[in-house]
Design a protein around this motif. Structure first.
Motif, PDB file in Angstrom:
ATOM      1  N   VAL D  54       0.800  -1.230   0.000  1.00 15.58           N
ATOM      2  CA  VAL D  54       0.000   0.000   0.000  1.00 15.58           C
ATOM      3  C   VAL D  54       0.833   1.280   0.000  1.00 15.58           C
ATOM      4  N   PRO D  55       1.861   1.407   0.839  1.00 11.16           N
ATOM      5  CA  PRO D  55       2.583   2.683   0.806  1.00 11.16           C
ATOM      6  C   PRO D  55       3.141   3.020  -0.577  1.00 11.16           C
ATOM      7  N   GLY D  56       3.771   2.046  -1.226  1.00 13.51           N
ATOM      8  CA  GLY D  56       4.305   2.304  -2.561  1.00 13.51           C
ATOM      9  C   GLY D  56       3.208   2.688  -3.544  1.00 13.51           C
ATOM     10  N   LEU D  57       2.088   2.047  -3.416  1.00 10.73           N
ATOM     11  CA  LEU D  57       0.942   2.353  -4.270  1.00 10.73           C
ATOM     12  C   LEU D  57       0.451   3.781  -4.050  1.00 10.73           C
ATOM     13  N   LEU D  58       0.383   4.211  -2.780  1.00 10.38           N
ATOM     14  CA  LEU D  58      -0.113   5.558  -2.483  1.00 10.38           C
ATOM     15  C   LEU D  58       0.824   6.623  -3.049  1.00 10.38           C
ATOM     16  N   VAL D  59       2.122   6.358  -2.985  1.00 10.62           N
ATOM     17  CA  VAL D  59       3.089   7.300  -3.566  1.00 10.62           C
ATOM     18  C   VAL D  59       2.815   7.476  -5.061  1.00 10.62           C
ATOM     19  N   GLU D  60       2.638   6.349  -5.745  1.00 16.15           N
ATOM     20  CA  GLU D  60       2.417   6.434  -7.197  1.00 16.15           C
ATOM     21  C   GLU D  60       1.069   7.087  -7.515  1.00 16.15           C
ATOM     22  N   LEU D  61       0.095   6.815  -6.692  1.00 21.26           N
ATOM     23  CA  LEU D  61      -1.226   7.423  -6.926  1.00 21.26           C
ATOM     24  C   LEU D  61      -1.151   8.937  -6.787  1.00 21.26           C
ATOM     25  N   ALA D  62      -0.491   9.414  -5.722  1.00 17.43           N
ATOM     26  CA  ALA D  62      -0.369  10.867  -5.526  1.00 17.43           C
ATOM     27  C   ALA D  62       0.379  11.506  -6.679  1.00 17.43           C
ATOM     28  N   LYS D  63       1.450  10.824  -7.097  1.00 15.22           N
ATOM     29  CA  LYS D  63       2.225  11.349  -8.242  1.00 15.22           C
ATOM     30  C   LYS D  63       1.360  11.405  -9.491  1.00 15.22           C
ATOM     31  N   ALA D  64       0.631  10.329  -9.743  1.00 10.32           N
ATOM     32  CA  ALA D  64      -0.173  10.269 -10.966  1.00 10.32           C
ATOM     33  C   ALA D  64      -1.242  11.353 -10.970  1.00 10.32           C
ATOM     34  N   GLU D  65      -1.842  11.570  -9.818  1.00 12.41           N
ATOM     35  CA  GLU D  65      -2.877  12.605  -9.767  1.00 12.41           C
ATOM     36  C   GLU D  65      -2.264  13.983 -10.029  1.00 12.41           C
ATOM     37  N   ARG D  66      -1.143  14.247  -9.402  1.00  6.58           N
ATOM     38  CA  ARG D  66      -0.469  15.531  -9.640  1.00  6.58           C
ATOM     39  C   ARG D  66      -0.066  15.678 -11.100  1.00  6.58           C
ATOM     40  N   ALA D  67       0.273  14.547 -11.741  1.00  8.57           N
ATOM     41  CA  ALA D  67       0.699  14.602 -13.140  1.00  8.57           C
ATOM     42  C   ALA D  67      -0.491  14.693 -14.099  1.00  8.57           C
ATOM     43  N   GLY D  68      -1.692  14.769 -13.548  1.00  9.72           N
ATOM     44  CA  GLY D  68      -2.837  15.024 -14.405  1.00  9.72           C
ATOM     45  C   GLY D  68      -3.674  13.816 -14.786  1.00  9.72           C
ATOM     46  N   ALA D  69      -3.484  12.680 -14.125  1.00 13.80           N
ATOM     47  CA  ALA D  69      -4.330  11.528 -14.445  1.00 13.80           C
ATOM     48  C   ALA D  69      -5.786  11.859 -14.133  1.00 13.80           C
ATOM     49  N   ASP D  70      -6.680  11.349 -14.962  1.00 17.71           N
ATOM     50  CA  ASP D  70      -8.111  11.579 -14.745  1.00 17.71           C
ATOM     51  C   ASP D  70      -8.741  10.478 -13.899  1.00 17.71           C
ATOM     52  N   ALA D  71      -8.070   9.351 -13.845  1.00 18.54           N
ATOM     53  CA  ALA D  71      -8.561   8.218 -13.050  1.00 18.54           C
ATOM     54  C   ALA D  71      -7.386   7.292 -12.819  1.00 18.54           C
ATOM     55  N   ALA D  72      -7.537   6.404 -11.812  1.00 17.85           N
ATOM     56  CA  ALA D  72      -6.455   5.466 -11.519  1.00 17.85           C
ATOM     57  C   ALA D  72      -7.025   4.074 -11.304  1.00 17.85           C
ATOM     58  N   ILE D  73      -6.242   3.088 -11.695  1.00 14.20           N
ATOM     59  CA  ILE D  73      -6.620   1.684 -11.521  1.00 14.20           C
ATOM     60  C   ILE D  73      -5.551   0.989 -10.672  1.00 14.20           C
ATOM     61  N   ILE D  74      -6.006   0.235  -9.695  1.00 16.85           N
ATOM     62  CA  ILE D  74      -5.098  -0.580  -8.886  1.00 16.85           C
ATOM     63  C   ILE D  74      -5.073  -1.963  -9.514  1.00 16.85           C
ATOM     64  N   ALA D  75      -3.968  -2.316 -10.157  1.00 18.34           N
ATOM     65  CA  ALA D  75      -3.950  -3.518 -10.998  1.00 18.34           C
ATOM     66  C   ALA D  75      -3.503  -4.758 -10.235  1.00 18.34           C
ATOM     67  N   CYS D  76      -4.170  -5.031  -9.130  1.00 17.20           N
ATOM     68  CA  CYS D  76      -3.968  -6.307  -8.432  1.00 17.20           C
ATOM     69  C   CYS D  76      -5.338  -6.767  -7.976  1.00 17.20           C
ATOM     70  N   PHE D  77      -5.597  -8.072  -8.087  1.00 16.31           N
ATOM     71  CA  PHE D  77      -6.963  -8.547  -7.914  1.00 16.31           C
ATOM     72  C   PHE D  77      -7.465  -8.494  -6.480  1.00 16.31           C
ATOM     73  N   ASP D  78      -6.615  -8.246  -5.493  1.00 17.15           N
ATOM     74  CA  ASP D  78      -7.136  -8.082  -4.126  1.00 17.15           C
ATOM     75  C   ASP D  78      -7.547  -6.637  -3.856  1.00 17.15           C
ATOM     76  N   ASP D  79      -7.602  -5.822  -4.894  1.00 13.56           N
ATOM     77  CA  ASP D  79      -8.006  -4.421  -4.767  1.00 13.56           C
ATOM     78  C   ASP D  79      -7.234  -3.752  -3.625  1.00 13.56           C
ATOM     79  N   THR D  80      -5.933  -3.969  -3.684  1.00 13.72           N
ATOM     80  CA  THR D  80      -4.969  -3.483  -2.685  1.00 13.72           C
ATOM     81  C   THR D  80      -5.210  -2.018  -2.290  1.00 13.72           C
ATOM     82  N   GLY D  81      -5.413  -1.801  -1.020  1.00 18.30           N
ATOM     83  CA  GLY D  81      -5.444  -0.432  -0.499  1.00 18.30           C
ATOM     84  C   GLY D  81      -6.518   0.457  -1.084  1.00 18.30           C
ATOM     85  N   LEU D  82      -7.585  -0.144  -1.574  1.00 17.07           N
ATOM     86  CA  LEU D  82      -8.599   0.633  -2.296  1.00 17.07           C
ATOM     87  C   LEU D  82      -9.161   1.772  -1.465  1.00 17.07           C
TER      88      LEU D  82
END
Lengths: 248, 248, 248, 248, 248, 248
Positions: D54-82
């Motif tokens: 989860v921590p690594g995922l949250l870092v990438e999510l924050a970065k992606a949002e700042r970089a202008g992503a319109d939506a994000a997908i967590i690509a692991c089937f346990d819906d990690t840290g949703l």
């Protein structure tokens, strides 16, 4: 056809009310046999009274079956001792709560049971869940003593009316179930007053009992309602040993 | 601290097994007080026996509370008369099924109860649902008589082992709960044999009882466990009138 | 017996409150080992804080197990990282929410958890459902910051009291569970004030931990709590690779 | 429209498989931005790996949002840290399990998820219940390591096929959901082989993400997904303090 | 890609509103084909209207599929005849209620549907349960006639606004779903007014339909959605015999 | 008392079987009025047939009520159009599935419905859940065509017997419900053969209908079963406009 209607408390005046309600809806060829338990509490208000009404009820059930009853009704809204009764008897046994709920489920999607004391609310909610109606049926208590229903000077009926009003308004109830055998004489007048179906469990159970007998259905003895195994019973309850009570 | 461990059937040898299991896990300062019911069935196998074990159990519970018990345990896996006991007593009362399920829920996500007779399976499933574990806990019956557990010549223990094997394989059980107070002495050897946690309800209930007493928690008298109202009790059960049994 | 009580947030004053509550109910022979997480949020308010409290918690859990703890308690009411902790450790691990719910379920049929912030209400409701108590347990938020509980000038305790009053009146709660480890010191005074059982999860978890240790029960490694497989962990969390953290 | 597809494990070859599956179904005007987490486990197999992804995922999510992503997908089937992701980000975030289940629910009444390891079965069953599909969706494990899916010499695909066969025969599944992001390339060939719908969560999530963006829907910040409150974070996770990660 | 959007009532002005909402969110390459049923009720208000809208809907669905539609949407919030449509057609068919619920479930944990008439509340609650969202989604009725939404002189929109306010305050709704196809034009202005996500089912269904087509998913014909068996149909509905309607 | 028993398919020989079963259990004073639908499918096998049987059924129901029927029975086991019928009529309307389930629930804790085609299994499971019996009642399909029950050369009855055997052995069913109106004549012989209660829905519904009439209960018009509002109906179904069908 003979239907034993057993009041599991020891108050005979309540048995009379119950017998009236039962007789009013019975088929012409059905004989209603009203029975009052000979031992246990004068009224059933909560888990303790309920547990101690069961031995007296079982005695009357065994007697009624031996005397040729085709079906039996437990005339208390907490469906006192229903599972033990079904295990003991071969004839079908009905609780008035389950019978009322079944009938009401055919004429309304959501409905409310109005019972007497707050302490009976949770036990009845347990029954509602057991009968699969948790999503369709609410339970309210009018906060009255069971025996006060027979006392014209009490405000029991006013409180009952007030709670019915709240059920229609706040629960969006489409029908009302009277949650006490002692209310059996009130269904008609309340139906007229509130303009919605009002269901009495005693009457409902009589019709369900007639139905099961006509359909030739008896409690399945395959599974949890298998007849009790013969064994030693000790002390005050010695006579309840299955081989004794069934052959008495 | 004094914990009354009440065997609601009348078989003293089973009480001895229960008392051993209870004593083995109790704190040094806990006194285990084993009690055998004086009236009712010699073993509880199904709904009928269960209902008729309750009066004898309530008598012993009232006595134990008056004698200064800090908590009470109902040592039969169908949690005989649990609601009536909670209404009657002020001290906390525990069923061994609920205690076993609570303990097991902390160490496994899915587990299986292995009980004795098929006719006890459905009543225990009812408990499992009541305790909120319907999605996590299965129930199996080894198809043995309760009292055969005490007979070394019977094949009861083999059947029990076979059913545990099936639970591990087919239910993917992560732990096993022994579904009868009469199995209390088997937990350790089965744990060693199968390599998974095996939980005995008597031991679990002793620790839960100690916990509730240490936490200063007693049954809430607000709601369905309110103390029974004084009223007339008639016939053979006259002495169960709340005002009588509580002051006897 | 040594029980590690791990505060998964980094606020040491809260650990002190927790340690007091734990010590007060522990057996004489139980050593309470209070631990404060060294990394992560100063308080856990909602899903984000919760997720980021887990790594620090796992470090302390692994350390405590190596240091000989017999059981561990996660002293935050959202049962932070409970599943990951159970997979990592061999010793039993308890959440204070689950422990409080189990204890309360033995003394009341319906009860209410009163927590701090509205944003914590839904996560706790999720736990209530997971623990099978959706039909018996409501959750309310007093709308206060976690750390304000330690500030005598805040109105946090007044708001908490108001919400308890609402739970008793509107939810018909029979008992109250305090929904935050930071409330651990308030249980006794609130019990006296409101006259109903008030349960603190830290104290409840200590007794459950003692129980599991006495019963010889440890987390089943058969199923979802199987020990993590050795594998590469990269970057900032490299040291969390199972083979590393378990042998550190 | 830019959709960040974040692989929460650190295995880049798996990200490539995921990116392929995502790109194949994306609209012409959608830019798929594949991202591999920089810290945490090489594969997610059970609760422990999941929590530490989860921590690594949250870092990438924050970065992606700042970089202008319109939506994000967590690509692991346990819906990690949703839940943590939804609290952190303003843009919509999708798990591939929930997306696959939603799509499949529109074309089949009963279906089965086939995942990799037995230890992942229970976590996915938890998701199935959370998403309201407990009565319609079963979960099976093919008992294979996640990374073995990439190894042509392993028998992983044969085991997967065998489990799909069992799902069709024994669960009466009407459709199959592939329960691991690493299976994303297999959907088409399995659909052809078995003649039933086979759903890959990565592809399903891309279409759901496009849908939410087109509908102008973002995570509601009213309730449990309210943005994290600014507060001190200590130790190794200091940089995760909401005010820091959101402005980095 | 061609998506048939079938209004199952016969009011063409409502079809126009629906078509507008659909076109606004469709991909550039998606052709929205609006269709009005040629037989049945002018509006669907309750179970009776719903049942009689189905034949006309099935006729249009069969025509649309023959004409090359890739997917079909039933543009009434009670998901009129959804199961019959899925059995009849090979192409995917979506209800606007299920589509709205799926989209909203990705951005809010708890939400409320606001529909028109009280008599539609229970049918929509049935759908909510069927779609597994009973614990997350409430239903309210604004007590307005469906066609009054088109009458600027009615107070329909004011009542709708009032009910949304109640949902946010009393249900703690995190998002609102508009529970009638005739509200499709109001989503944007209500979202601006109330500051929470407001979801229109028609728009949501268009995106779900595009998603299913892009994913290559069609209704599974294995199980309850198997194509109807050829057989005799008599009387007024003779032309609905499967072999006739499918080849007409 | 007059009870309309409406066969919602158009096969008259099946109506004859149904009428026989109904007459056999009716009270002496009950007149059974068998009716065959004049339009729609020759048998109801799955969702499509079911939806198209409803208009013809509603026509017959309205006629029967105008002709003085006191109650009506829908004699198909998928309880075809039950909600629409209850909204249309003032008299009570019963489905044979719900009636059979209610009767069986009084004599067995767990039971199994054996129906004809696999495609009917899921629709009946939906009914079982709706009626609150999901935990007590399983559904099996014998994989036979409805009309083959009337063909002595088919192996339909053998297949039915085999499935009943499987229900008793594998589901531990305590009773069997026949899941098709066309099986109404088989209940008695199967009961004799298998030695457990075997319940036919047609007979059960007759007794429930008699019960509701005797109790003076009619469908509540408060809520979702409110009478349909007058409005324009167009095209082939013009005559179904409530103001038309009710006054025809």
């Amino acid at each position: 056809m003979r239907i034993a209607v057993i009041n599991p408390n020891t108050t005979q005046s309540m048995t009379a009310t119950i017998a009236d309600a039962a007789s009013r809806v019975a088929n012409p060829l059905t004989a209603i046999v009203p029975i009052t338990s000979a031992s246990g509490p004068a009224s059933i208000e909560g888990y303790y009274d309920e547990a101690l009404a069961v031995p007296g009820l079982l005695v009357e059930l065994a007697k009624a079956e031996r005397a040729g009853a085709d079906a039996a009704i437990i005339a208390c809204f907490d469906d006192t001792g229903l599972d033990a009764c079904r295990a003991l008897a071969e004839i079908p046994v009905l609780g008035i709560c389950e019978a009322a709920i079944a009938a009401t489920s055919f004429i309304a999607r959501h409905f409310t049971i109005v019972t007497t004391m707050e302490r009976s609310r949770v036990p009845i909610e347990d029954l509602v869940h057991r009968y699969g109606m948790g999503g369709r049926c609410k339970v309210r208590a009018a906060d009255i003593l069971v025996l006060s229903l027979e006392d014209p000077r009490s405000n029991a009926r006013d409180r009952l009316r007030r709670e019915i009003g709240a059920a229609l308004r706040d629960d969006r109830a489409e029908a009302i179930v009277l949650g006490c055998a002692g209310m059996a004489d009130l269904a008609n007048s309340l139906r007229a007053e509130f303009g919605v179906p009002v269901v009495d469990g005693v009457a409902a159970a009589v019709k369900q009992a007639e139905a099961l007998v006509a359909l030739g259905l008896r409690t399945s003895k395959r599974g949890p309602y298998a007849s009790p195994l013969p064994k030693t019973y000790s002390g005050a309850l010695e006579s309840f040993a299955p081989q004794v009570i069934l052959s008495a």
